[in-house]
Design a protein around this motif. Structure first.
Motif, PDB file in Angstrom:
ATOM      1  N   LYS A  97       0.843  -1.189   0.000  1.00 55.47           N
ATOM      2  CA  LYS A  97       0.000   0.000   0.000  1.00 55.47           C
ATOM      3  C   LYS A  97       0.877   1.236   0.000  1.00 55.47           C
ATOM      4  O   LYS A  97       1.886   1.290   0.718  1.00 55.47           O
TER       5      LYS A  97
ATOM      6  N   ASN B   7       1.329   5.197   0.844  1.00 59.92           N
ATOM      7  CA  ASN B   7       0.815   6.293   1.668  1.00 59.92           C
ATOM      8  C   ASN B   7       1.658   7.536   1.439  1.00 59.92           C
ATOM      9  O   ASN B   7       2.879   7.449   1.263  1.00 59.92           O
TER      10      ASN B   7
ATOM     11  N   GLU C  43       4.009   0.444   2.422  1.00 58.58           N
ATOM     12  CA  GLU C  43       3.861  -0.420   3.591  1.00 58.58           C
ATOM     13  C   GLU C  43       3.301  -1.783   3.201  1.00 58.58           C
ATOM     14  O   GLU C  43       2.768  -1.958   2.112  1.00 58.58           O
TER      15      GLU C  43
ATOM     16  N   ASN D 230      -0.389  10.731   9.676  1.00 56.58           N
ATOM     17  CA  ASN D 230      -0.957  10.913   8.340  1.00 56.58           C
ATOM     18  C   ASN D 230      -0.467   9.903   7.303  1.00 56.58           C
ATOM     19  O   ASN D 230      -1.163   9.634   6.327  1.00 56.58           O
ATOM     20  N   ALA D 231       0.748   9.367   7.482  1.00 56.40           N
ATOM     21  CA  ALA D 231       1.297   8.445   6.478  1.00 56.40           C
ATOM     22  C   ALA D 231       1.817   7.141   7.071  1.00 56.40           C
ATOM     23  O   ALA D 231       2.277   6.273   6.340  1.00 56.40           O
ATOM     24  N   GLY D 232       1.786   7.016   8.398  1.00 57.76           N
ATOM     25  CA  GLY D 232       2.217   5.768   9.023  1.00 57.76           C
ATOM     26  C   GLY D 232       3.717   5.555   9.031  1.00 57.76           C
ATOM     27  O   GLY D 232       4.190   4.425   9.115  1.00 57.76           O
TER      28      GLY D 232
ATOM     29  N   SER E  80      10.736   4.315   2.558  1.00 56.21           N
ATOM     30  CA  SER E  80      10.099   5.618   2.760  1.00 56.21           C
ATOM     31  C   SER E  80      11.033   6.709   2.259  1.00 56.21           C
ATOM     32  O   SER E  80      12.256   6.548   2.278  1.00 56.21           O
TER      33      SER E  80
END
Length: 259
Positions: free
Chosen positions: A54, A56, A128, A221-223, A237
């Motif tokens: 996923k 983000n 993620e 907000n984005a983990g 990331s």
């Protein structure tokens, strides 16, 4: 995200050096590179069709001005009263030839004394969901696909940063709404503006990530979580600043004195 992938660093991760797609027909490593590329495409097809991962992202923009030196002060709209946040950007100190300036990223934000309100942006993106698949490959003693998947996740994170930056230029900030670039041109950074990341040559101070994550509320907000050593989790990331100045460019701060 697939069309935005820059494949060259994927091969570098496997210590196969050469320009993509030329590396696929290279006389020395071409056969190995082609096999690896085909295997990566097959795994990427499975990742996409079975929704293993996923993406983000969070981004933000703030009014900002520099102090004419190395500090950028942005205005953060808080509930109640606005507050200011100072971003510190190191300046090159090495002695250069006459007429060549020692630059800082702060130079690409208008000084307050100009009486112009400028802006700065920030982003954090992540891919993620890799952990259970990495664990499964490890249990199967399949290091080959494990490493391919890790490299693909890194490439997808960079692809997400590339796609988001394009949307920033064309829509969210909109300073180059008519931009029409191919993926090859994106990889060559033929666009206007830059997205330097804390810890990289233009802004090597990792501690500025703390401010970036706070401004974006990136964990919620984005983990994305920052570790004690300021690494990111998930590992795939990317975070950084957005500069829109047409003369903004990437550079290395290089060696600096103790001051």
């Amino acid at each position: 995200l697939r069309p935005y992938i820059d494949w060259q660093p994927f091969f570098i991760a496997w210590e196969l050096h050469g320009k993509f797609p030329d590396i696929l027909s290279d006389q020395v490593v071409g056969a190995e590179a082609t096999r690896l590329y085909n295997d990566a495409q097959a795994l990427l097809n499975q990742v996409i069709s079975e929704k293993w991962l996923k993406a983000n992202a969070v981004l933000g923009f703030w009014k900002a001005n520099s102090n004419g030196k190395d500090t950028v002060t942005l205005l953060r709209e808080q509930e109640g009263a606005p507050e200011t946040v100072n971003l510190e950007f190191l300046r090159q100190q090495i002695k250069k030839a006459e007429g060549q300036p020692n630059i800082s990223l702060a130079d690409f934000i208008a000084p307050a004394e100009y009486g112009i309100t400028d802006h700065i942006g920030a982003f954090a993106v992540t891919i993620e969901g890799i952990e259970p698949h990495i664990k499964r490959f490890a249990e199967q003693f399949d290091d080959y696909n494990k490493i391919i998947l890790q490299a693909l996740a890194d490439r997808l994170a960079e692809a997400l940063a590339e796609m988001l930056h394009e949307q920033v230029r064309r829509k969210y900030w909109g300073y180059d709404a008519q931009e029409q670039l191919t993926n090859e041109e994106l990889i060559k950074e033929a666009y206007s503006g830059i997205r330097p990341a804390p810890g990289y040559p233009a802004c090597p101070d990792h501690t500025e990530k703390l401010k970036l994550f706070d401004l974006l509320n990136a964990t919620e907000n984005a983990g994305i979580v920052l570790t004690e050593s300021l690494a990111t989790h998930p590992a795939s990331s990317v975070c950084g600043w957005y500069f829109a100045h047409p003369q903004s460019k990437y550079f290395g701060v290089g060696k600096i004195a103790k001051d």
